[in-house]
Write an enzyme that holds these catalytic residues in place. Structure first.
Site, short mmCIF file in Angstrom:
data_model
loop_
_atom_site.label_atom_id
_atom_site.label_comp_id
_atom_site.label_asym_id
_atom_site.label_seq_id
_atom_site.Cartn_x
_atom_site.Cartn_y
_atom_site.Cartn_z
N CYS A 53 -7.71 4.91 11.06
CA CYS A 53 -8.72 4.00 10.50
C CYS A 53 -8.87 4.37 9.02
O CYS A 53 -7.88 4.43 8.31
CB CYS A 53 -10.04 4.08 11.27
SG CYS A 53 -10.78 5.73 11.30
N ARG A 113 -13.43 6.09 13.33
CA ARG A 113 -13.31 4.95 14.25
C ARG A 113 -12.06 5.10 15.12
O ARG A 113 -12.06 4.69 16.29
CB ARG A 113 -13.28 3.64 13.47
CG ARG A 113 -14.61 3.28 12.81
CD ARG A 113 -14.47 2.12 11.85
NE ARG A 113 -13.79 2.51 10.62
CZ ARG A 113 -13.50 1.67 9.63
NH1 ARG A 113 -13.82 0.39 9.72
NH2 ARG A 113 -12.90 2.10 8.54
#
Length: 313
Positions: free
Chosen positions: A266, A271
């Site tokens: 990410c 994330r």
């Protein structure tokens, strides 16, 4: 108490509330996940949160913690578990630094960590992944986080939780099969091997329309497939993980088998740690690795290939 014994405690505490799962709709859905070893419902935490081995971790910024947190929770944030020796941010801290930090917090080797945030476990998953990478498995994410806890009437506090220093040591052997660095990833990008590279960012980041702070340019790693991490939770509602059938439908876009190699990234590996949790724990994919440096690191090096769809704004 050693790590093996601490896992028996995890099993014992889970058994304390297992009899209630069959009566709860949410719990029936969770049973369909590949594993719930590292996932905890708020109803379960309500039963065991005062047990001496349970350490509740509020993984949010200090100012958010001070506005109210689960009673008894200690506070950890991303910057507490970063290696600041890099010229860019977000890299995972060294083992010795984690051991020193956890010892100051009073965390012991046999602790059962229950980690939460209020963003759908995206931040909490970073801590789970980092500890998993260093071989420490006694970590559970609190499904739904602080909001779910409050909804069932769980006690909260504004007071800083007091702790006594301890001696915390991570396992001798790392479990770095959950980790990958830029050199190895570059080899995969340049090879013809069947490796899936998954970008867990937003569509704007993936396309190159947006460059977040910390990156030197916008774009994506070549061969990337895009699946926004937020699709895996009820983002606008409960912030809980979606059901197994829903998750299976979302990640069927990868066209991957359970034993295919999947590399997730990410912006700074947060994330993507969440997506790693979803793929490995909830869906049962066996060869998933999180790229720690992610786009922030990759973008720093002109010799690393990248793609973009349009000019950033």
């Amino acid at each position: 108490m050693n790590f093996k014994n601490s896992m028996w405690i995890v099993l014992f505490l889970s058994a304390m509330v297992s009899c209630k799962r069959g009566k709860d709709t949410t719990s029936q859905e969770i049973k369909t996940y590949a594993s719930v070893k590292h996932l905890m419902e708020v109803e379960e935490l309500l039963e065991i949160h005062k047990h001496e081995k349970v350490v509740i971790v509020d993984f949010r910024k200090d100012e958010e913690y001070k506005k109210g947190h689960i009673e008894g929770a200690i506070n950890i944030w991303r910057t507490d578990i970063e290696d600041t020796s890099y010229p860019y941010g977000g890299m995972m801290a060294k083992k010795v630094d984690i051991e020193t930090f956890f010892s100051k917090l009073g965390i012991k080797n046999d602790a059962i960590l229950v980690v939460y945030d209020n963003k759908g476990s995206s931040d909490a998953a970073r801590l789970w992944w980092l500890l998993k990478s260093y071989g420490f498995e006694s970590v559970k994410l609190l499904n739904g986080g602080l909001s779910a806890w409050r909804q069932i009437g769980g006690s909260t506090s504004y007071e800083m939780t007091k702790t006594e220093p301890s001696i915390f040591t991570l396992p001798v052997k790392d479990a770095l099969d959950a980790w990958i660095g830029k050199e190895e990833l570059l080899g995969m990008v340049n090879s013809s091997n069947n490796v899936i590279i998954l970008d867990a960012r937003t569509e704007e980041e993936f396309s190159g329309k947006r460059r977040k702070e910390g990156a030197t340019k916008a774009g994506r790693i070549p061969k990337s497939i895009h699946v926004d991490w937020a699709r895996s939770i009820d983002y606008e509602g409960t912030k809980k993980f979606r059901t197994f059938p829903e998750l299976e439908a979302i990640y069927s876009e990868l066209e991957a088998s359970r034993d295919d190699t999947i590399i997730v990234y990410c912006h700074t590996g947060v994330r993507s740690a969440h997506t790693t949790f979803v793929l490995t724990e909830l869906l049962g994919y066996e060869q998933v690795r999180n790229y720690d440096g992610s786009w922030t690191e990759w973008s720093q090096f002109d010799n690393l290939p990248f793609e973009k769809d349009s000019v950033q704004f």
